[in-house]
Design a protein around this motif. Structure first.
Motif, PDB file in Angstrom:
ATOM      1  N   VAL A  96       0.884  -1.158   0.000  1.00  0.00           N
ATOM      2  CA  VAL A  96       0.000   0.000   0.000  1.00  0.00           C
ATOM      3  C   VAL A  96       0.923   1.208   0.000  1.00  0.00           C
ATOM      4  O   VAL A  96       1.802   1.335   0.856  1.00  0.00           O
ATOM      5  CB  VAL A  96      -0.943   0.031   1.219  1.00  0.00           C
ATOM      6  N   ASP A  97       0.747   2.057  -0.993  1.00  0.00           N
ATOM      7  CA  ASP A  97       1.503   3.300  -1.094  1.00  0.00           C
ATOM      8  C   ASP A  97       0.556   4.456  -0.812  1.00  0.00           C
ATOM      9  O   ASP A  97      -0.541   4.510  -1.370  1.00  0.00           O
ATOM     10  CB  ASP A  97       2.089   3.484  -2.498  1.00  0.00           C
ATOM     11  N   VAL A  98       0.993   5.359   0.038  1.00  0.00           N
ATOM     12  CA  VAL A  98       0.212   6.550   0.353  1.00  0.00           C
ATOM     13  C   VAL A  98       1.034   7.763  -0.086  1.00  0.00           C
ATOM     14  O   VAL A  98       2.117   8.012   0.451  1.00  0.00           O
ATOM     15  CB  VAL A  98      -0.135   6.627   1.854  1.00  0.00           C
ATOM     16  N   PHE A  99       0.531   8.457  -1.092  1.00  0.00           N
ATOM     17  CA  PHE A  99       1.208   9.614  -1.668  1.00  0.00           C
ATOM     18  C   PHE A  99       0.591  10.901  -1.131  1.00  0.00           C
ATOM     19  O   PHE A  99      -0.629  11.021  -1.048  1.00  0.00           O
ATOM     20  CB  PHE A  99       1.029   9.650  -3.189  1.00  0.00           C
ATOM     21  N   ASP A 100       1.431  11.880  -0.816  1.00  0.00           N
ATOM     22  CA  ASP A 100       0.995  13.251  -0.588  1.00  0.00           C
ATOM     23  C   ASP A 100       1.277  14.014  -1.870  1.00  0.00           C
ATOM     24  O   ASP A 100       2.325  13.820  -2.505  1.00  0.00           O
ATOM     25  CB  ASP A 100       1.763  13.900   0.567  1.00  0.00           C
ATOM     26  N   VAL A 101       0.345  14.853  -2.264  1.00  0.00           N
ATOM     27  CA  VAL A 101       0.472  15.631  -3.493  1.00  0.00           C
ATOM     28  C   VAL A 101       0.478  17.112  -3.118  1.00  0.00           C
ATOM     29  O   VAL A 101      -0.325  17.562  -2.299  1.00  0.00           O
ATOM     30  CB  VAL A 101      -0.696  15.320  -4.457  1.00  0.00           C
ATOM     31  N   LEU A 109       5.926   9.849  -0.174  1.00  0.00           N
ATOM     32  CA  LEU A 109       5.377   8.501  -0.339  1.00  0.00           C
ATOM     33  C   LEU A 109       5.703   7.691   0.894  1.00  0.00           C
ATOM     34  O   LEU A 109       6.851   7.621   1.311  1.00  0.00           O
ATOM     35  CB  LEU A 109       5.987   7.848  -1.583  1.00  0.00           C
ATOM     36  N   GLU A 110       4.674   7.130   1.474  1.00  0.00           N
ATOM     37  CA  GLU A 110       4.815   6.192   2.595  1.00  0.00           C
ATOM     38  C   GLU A 110       4.426   4.827   2.043  1.00  0.00           C
ATOM     39  O   GLU A 110       3.315   4.640   1.530  1.00  0.00           O
ATOM     40  CB  GLU A 110       3.890   6.591   3.742  1.00  0.00           C
ATOM     41  N   THR A 111       5.345   3.861   2.093  1.00  0.00           N
ATOM     42  CA  THR A 111       5.114   2.528   1.552  1.00  0.00           C
ATOM     43  C   THR A 111       4.974   1.523   2.686  1.00  0.00           C
ATOM     44  O   THR A 111       5.826   1.478   3.582  1.00  0.00           O
ATOM     45  CB  THR A 111       6.267   2.098   0.624  1.00  0.00           C
ATOM     46  N   TYR A 112       3.919   0.745   2.612  1.00  0.00           N
ATOM     47  CA  TYR A 112       3.682  -0.360   3.543  1.00  0.00           C
ATOM     48  C   TYR A 112       3.717  -1.626   2.712  1.00  0.00           C
ATOM     49  O   TYR A 112       2.999  -1.726   1.706  1.00  0.00           O
ATOM     50  CB  TYR A 112       2.319  -0.213   4.219  1.00  0.00           C
ATOM     51  N   ALA A 113       4.559  -2.593   3.080  1.00  0.00           N
ATOM     52  CA  ALA A 113       4.713  -3.788   2.257  1.00  0.00           C
ATOM     53  C   ALA A 113       4.651  -5.040   3.125  1.00  0.00           C
ATOM     54  O   ALA A 113       5.018  -5.027   4.292  1.00  0.00           O
ATOM     55  CB  ALA A 113       6.045  -3.739   1.520  1.00  0.00           C
ATOM     56  N   GLY A 114       4.175  -6.118   2.511  1.00  0.00           N
ATOM     57  CA  GLY A 114       4.114  -7.401   3.176  1.00  0.00           C
ATOM     58  C   GLY A 114       4.057  -8.511   2.161  1.00  0.00           C
ATOM     59  O   GLY A 114       3.975  -8.267   0.957  1.00  0.00           O
ATOM     60  N   ASP A 115       4.087  -9.732   2.646  1.00  0.00           N
ATOM     61  CA  ASP A 115       4.084 -10.870   1.736  1.00  0.00           C
ATOM     62  C   ASP A 115       2.697 -11.255   1.272  1.00  0.00           C
ATOM     63  O   ASP A 115       2.527 -12.185   0.484  1.00  0.00           O
ATOM     64  CB  ASP A 115       4.798 -12.072   2.355  1.00  0.00           C
TER      65      ASP A 115
END
Length: 117
Positions: A96-101, A109-115
């Protein structure tokens, strides 16, 4: 530097993945604000030039594709749920990527990653 193709947050996010997947680092650079920062579980990148340099020269896998499963464009930014796929189309991880514009560019960009399991 050319202007981003759109000031629309969803359009900017989709253009980000398109540029990254195509290896079009000049286009990617044009989408990002000069003080762009990415925060992710394993590291933080401060500044557009540092981020683009990593994506171009240092990331361990470059033959990848971002499969965008959903875009949540409400608000001043945009959130994207997707999967990173390797060259064979196999899932490397879900994200899940959360972008501020800001001012028509991706500011952070705040990136949340998992398997994905």
């Amino acid at each position: 530097m050319t202007a981003p193709p759109t000031a629309d947050p969803e359009g900017l996010a989709r253009a980000y993945y398109d540029a990254l997947d195509a290896g079009d680092y000049e286009r990617l650079r044009g989408l990002l604000a000069p003080d762009f920062a990415q925060r992710r579980p394993d590291r933080t990148f401060e500044g557009r030039d540092r981020f683009v340099a990593f994506m171009r020269d240092e990331r361990p896998m470059t033959d990848t594709t971002h499969a965008v499963d959903a875009v949540y464009p409400s608000g001043p930014g945009v959130a994207v749920r997707g999967r990173l796929l390797d060259a064979d189309g196999d899932e490397v991880f879900a994200f899940v990527d959360v972008f501020d514009v800001s001012d028509g560019r991706l500011a952070s960009l705040e990136t949340y990653a998992g398997d994905g399991e």
